[in-house]
Structures are given as C-alpha cells and as structure tokens.
Design a protein around this motif. Structure first.
Motif, PDB file in Angstrom:
ATOM      1  N   PRO A 141      10.025   2.649 -10.897  1.00 57.30           N
ATOM      2  CA  PRO A 141      10.029   2.236  -9.617  1.00 57.30           C
ATOM      3  C   PRO A 141       8.895   2.378  -8.783  1.00 57.30           C
ATOM      4  CG  PRO A 141      11.543   4.151  -9.847  1.00 57.30           C
ATOM      5  CD  PRO A 141      11.048   3.851 -11.259  1.00 57.30           C
ATOM      6  N   PHE A 142       8.974   1.596  -7.632  1.00 55.67           N
ATOM      7  CA  PHE A 142       7.591   1.633  -6.726  1.00 55.67           C
ATOM      8  C   PHE A 142       8.129   0.926  -5.525  1.00 55.67           C
ATOM      9  CE2 PHE A 142       3.804   0.173  -4.738  1.00 55.67           C
ATOM     10  CZ  PHE A 142       2.998   1.149  -5.346  1.00 55.67           C
ATOM     11  N   VAL A 143       7.712   1.725  -4.549  1.00 60.05           N
ATOM     12  CA  VAL A 143       8.302   1.772  -3.145  1.00 60.05           C
ATOM     13  C   VAL A 143       6.962   0.867  -2.274  1.00 60.05           C
ATOM     14  CG1 VAL A 143       8.884   2.779  -0.827  1.00 60.05           C
ATOM     15  CG2 VAL A 143       9.639   3.692  -3.170  1.00 60.05           C
ATOM     16  N   PHE A 144       7.333  -0.061  -1.619  1.00 60.37           N
ATOM     17  CA  PHE A 144       6.054  -0.759  -0.919  1.00 60.37           C
ATOM     18  C   PHE A 144       6.368  -0.320   0.497  1.00 60.37           C
ATOM     19  CE2 PHE A 144       5.965  -3.553  -4.400  1.00 60.37           C
ATOM     20  CZ  PHE A 144       4.646  -3.459  -4.829  1.00 60.37           C
ATOM     21  N   GLY A 145       5.527   0.290   1.383  1.00 62.03           N
ATOM     22  CA  GLY A 145       5.776   0.667   2.686  1.00 62.03           C
ATOM     23  C   GLY A 145       4.961  -0.327   3.572  1.00 62.03           C
TER      24      GLY A 145
ATOM     25  N   ASP B 192       3.668   6.349  -7.041  1.00 59.63           N
ATOM     26  CA  ASP B 192       5.251   5.674  -7.062  1.00 59.63           C
ATOM     27  C   ASP B 192       5.464   4.974  -5.746  1.00 59.63           C
ATOM     28  OD1 ASP B 192       5.800   7.415  -9.358  1.00 59.63           O
ATOM     29  OD2 ASP B 192       5.701   9.008  -7.988  1.00 59.63           O
ATOM     30  N   GLY B 193       4.345   4.788  -4.917  1.00 62.65           N
ATOM     31  CA  GLY B 193       4.677   3.914  -3.782  1.00 62.65           C
ATOM     32  C   GLY B 193       3.230   3.814  -3.142  1.00 62.65           C
ATOM     33  N   TRP B 194       3.150   2.763  -2.103  1.00 62.46           N
ATOM     34  CA  TRP B 194       1.903   2.636  -1.149  1.00 62.46           C
ATOM     35  C   TRP B 194       2.487   2.660   0.192  1.00 62.46           C
ATOM     36  CZ3 TRP B 194       0.469  -2.587   1.192  1.00 62.46           C
ATOM     37  CH2 TRP B 194      -0.519  -2.676   1.572  1.00 62.46           C
ATOM     38  N   LEU B 195       1.394   3.425   1.011  1.00 64.56           N
ATOM     39  CA  LEU B 195       1.280   3.575   2.538  1.00 64.56           C
ATOM     40  C   LEU B 195       0.089   3.043   2.880  1.00 64.56           C
ATOM     41  CD1 LEU B 195       2.224   7.341   2.478  1.00 64.56           C
ATOM     42  CD2 LEU B 195       3.832   5.587   3.157  1.00 64.56           C
ATOM     43  N   PRO B 196       0.416   1.624   3.391  1.00 66.07           N
ATOM     44  CA  PRO B 196      -0.836   0.740   4.017  1.00 66.07           C
ATOM     45  C   PRO B 196      -1.252   1.734   5.291  1.00 66.07           C
ATOM     46  CG  PRO B 196       1.258  -0.282   4.319  1.00 66.07           C
ATOM     47  CD  PRO B 196       1.672   0.853   3.482  1.00 66.07           C
ATOM     48  N   GLN B 197      -2.625   1.341   5.517  1.00 64.60           N
ATOM     49  CA  GLN B 197      -3.165   2.023   6.569  1.00 64.60           C
ATOM     50  C   GLN B 197      -3.739   0.718   7.600  1.00 64.60           C
ATOM     51  OE1 GLN B 197      -3.362   5.477   6.967  1.00 64.60           O
ATOM     52  NE2 GLN B 197      -3.692   4.884   9.145  1.00 64.60           N
ATOM     53  N   GLY B 198      -2.846   0.535   8.375  1.00 64.73           N
ATOM     54  CA  GLY B 198      -3.603  -0.464   9.519  1.00 64.73           C
ATOM     55  C   GLY B 198      -3.424  -1.894   9.078  1.00 64.73           C
ATOM     56  N   ASP B 199      -3.064  -2.291   8.141  1.00 62.58           N
ATOM     57  CA  ASP B 199      -2.502  -3.675   7.646  1.00 62.58           C
ATOM     58  C   ASP B 199      -1.642  -4.394   8.454  1.00 62.58           C
ATOM     59  OD1 ASP B 199      -4.092  -4.584   5.010  1.00 62.58           O
ATOM     60  OD2 ASP B 199      -3.255  -2.841   4.325  1.00 62.58           O
ATOM     61  N   PRO B 200      -1.975  -5.508   9.232  1.00 59.65           N
ATOM     62  CA  PRO B 200      -1.156  -6.233  10.004  1.00 59.65           C
ATOM     63  C   PRO B 200      -0.341  -6.956   9.098  1.00 59.65           C
ATOM     64  CG  PRO B 200      -3.340  -7.260  10.058  1.00 59.65           C
ATOM     65  CD  PRO B 200      -3.550  -5.958   9.573  1.00 59.65           C
ATOM     66  N   ARG B 201       0.954  -7.421   9.335  1.00 62.37           N
ATOM     67  CA  ARG B 201       1.839  -7.832   8.588  1.00 62.37           C
ATOM     68  C   ARG B 201       1.522  -9.210   7.876  1.00 62.37           C
ATOM     69  NH1 ARG B 201       7.569  -9.419  11.376  1.00 62.37           N
ATOM     70  NH2 ARG B 201       7.326  -7.701  12.828  1.00 62.37           N
ATOM     71  N   HIS B 202       0.686  -9.954   8.424  1.00 63.17           N
ATOM     72  CA  HIS B 202       0.194 -11.093   7.848  1.00 63.17           C
ATOM     73  C   HIS B 202      -0.754 -10.768   6.425  1.00 63.17           C
ATOM     74  CE1 HIS B 202      -3.381 -10.627  10.464  1.00 63.17           C
ATOM     75  NE2 HIS B 202      -3.943 -11.255   9.342  1.00 63.17           N
TER      76      HIS B 202
END
Length: 307
Positions: A234-238, A203-213
């Motif tokens: 619904p989907f939550v981008f983190g 239902d969502g994604w928690l990135p691990q160490g992705d820089p913003r670019h």
C-alpha cells in the motif's frame, strides 16, 4: 479508513513566519495539549511536528528559532491522546545516526501503542548539517541509506542488521521494539529526487508546497516509478491544502484561504480525493487557540463526514 483522511500540523511547535499565527508566539504546552485532544476527538488521522536542531541567524527572522523536538513533543502528546496517529513532518533523519533515530522513534511507537508515522526529509539548512558533521551536499544519498538502515532498525529484529556505505551495524540489540510490525515511513519533498525516493523507498508521500494543479502529474509519476520497479504494498498519497476557514470570517484571512459553509469546503477538498490523494493536511486561519479548536471541531463534525 474510507474517503479522504485529514490530519494537521500542530501549531506552536514550529513557528515559521510563513504559517504561524501571532498568538502562537506566547503559547506553550497547555495549548499543544488542548489542540492535540481536539484533533483526537474530532477524527483527525494524525497530528504532526517538525524537526530542526538549530536555525542560523541568517534565517532566524523568517523561520524563527522556535522548533520543538518532534520525538519529545509527540511523546508528550501521546500521553494525553488515545487514537490519533503521531507524524514527524518531517524528521531530518540524516542529521543523526540511524540507530539513535530508531531508538527514539521505536520507543515512541511502543509508548503510544503503535501510533507512529515516521515522515522523513532531506533537510535544507546547511549550517545545521555542518555543525553536526554531516555532508550537506550529499544529503540525498545520506537520506536514501538512512531509510534503508531505519527499515532494518525499526523492523521486527531485536538485533537489527544493516551494511551500507555510510552505516554498518549488527549485533546490537534494541528493545523495546515498535508496537507496529511495520512502521509506516512517508517521504517528504517535491523535488524530482524526493518524489523518486518516495516512490521507491516510502510507504507514502508528503508533498512540500505543491499547489493542487501540480499534484496529478506527481502522483502519476510515483505510480509509474513504483510499477516500473515492481514495488508492492500500500502507498499513501498526501497533500497540504490551502488554508481553510469554515464560515464567513469577518476578518482578513488572505485571498488563498478557502472559506464558506462545510458543504462548500467539502466540495473543494473532495477534488483532492478525485486526483488520487489519500490524506490531506489541513490548516485553519485563526486568531487564538479557542478559534482554532472551534474550527477543528466543526471540521470534524461537519466537513469530515462529507469527504
């Protein structure tokens, strides 16, 4: 909630040298309570805790062995907060049978009045898996099936049912049920497999160490995967932001740290929203609990409304 929601990984409860501040080494429950209450008052969407059962000697110098249990910690803090959500970031659910995980987190959701967000990840410490009798090399497929089993076990049925390759259960009742009809399940990680898992099972994604670019490409991939598989809902981008410090620090906060007025910080952070992020996990450089609390309170009062 409109605009960009913001949450925080709690200090003290996990003390990897990558992010822990020196004062945390001597901190304890009273500090956690104070920071959790500050987050609750300052409009933070969630407080988060990590999950490691044990840290091997080869990693102890870098990771430390201080990793509070997320269920115990979040349950303790649920009792001293009122509205903030309680996120496991992330629970390595493959280390435990899904019925054990479901029992723990359903109880947490019940006790907190429906404030759980279950963040899950594959894990990375081989010895942890081996000592618990779980195949480290197959931790991806284990997590995939664990998510399916947890969907069933955290759903509305008192007697959940799941029939898979690894786990097979039916006819075992588990109450209390979660207070939420649907417990949000966010998937952590930035590898291609983790991103795919988030898109198709989360239902969502928690990135691990992705820089913003790197985020726009990942977000686009998740959207495309969901569209191709006709995944609805619904989907939550983190995103995890750079370290922050509101004001002029007057001490060495590191070159990656974003500093300045609330307006300057808000302008920088709004870029996350523009690329499609729904919630940011913020972190503040600080020299003690009081300074961290002040930074959080100021963020909630001055920066949050500008997001």
């Amino acid at each position: 909630m409109s605009g960009l929601a913001y949450g925080i990984q709690l200090p003290v409860q996990s003390q990897s040298t990558i992010y822990a501040e020196p004062w945390e080494a001597d901190a304890g429950p009273a500090d956690l309570v104070e920071i959790a209450r500050t987050a609750d008052r300052a409009g933070f969407a969630y407080i988060a805790g990590c999950d490691h059962v044990g840290v091997p000697r080869r990693l102890a110098a870098a990771m430390s062995t201080i990793w509070y249990d997320p269920v115990a910690t979040l349950s303790f803090l649920a009792g001293v907060t009122e509205r903030v959500q309680l996120l496991s970031h992330v629970a390595v659910v493959g280390l435990r049978h899904p019925l054990i995980t479901a029992k723990q987190y359903a109880t947490l959701d019940h006790l907190s009045g429906g404030r759980l967000v279950l963040g899950v990840g594959a894990g990375h410490v081989q010895e942890e898996f081996e000592v618990l009798g779980v195949d480290f090399e197959r931790r991806g497929p284990v997590l995939d099936e664990s998510i399916d089993a947890l969907r069933a076990a955290l759903g509305p049925d008192e007697f959940p049912e799941h029939h898979g390759k690894l786990y097979d259960f039916e006819g075992l009742g588990q109450r209390p049920r979660p207070a939420q009809e649907h417990v949000p399940l966010w998937v952590g990680g930035s590898s291609p497999a983790a991103v795919r898992r988030a898109a198709l099972k989360g239902d969502g994604w928690l990135p691990q160490g992705d820089p913003r670019h790197k985020l726009p490409t990942q977000i686009e991939r998740i959207r495309r995967l969901r569209e191709e598989a006709a995944v609805e809902g619904p989907f939550v981008f983190g995103a995890i932001t750079e370290p922050l410090y509101i004001g002029e620090p007057g001490w060495e906060v590191g070159r990656r740290t974003l500093t300045g007025t609330p307006e300057v910080l808000a302008e920088s952070l709004r870029a996350y929203g523009e690329m499609g992020v729904d919630q940011i996990q913020v972190r503040f450089r600080n020299r003690g609990r009081a300074e961290l609390g002040d930074q959080m309170a100021e963020f909630g009062a001055e920066v949050g409304p500008l997001l």
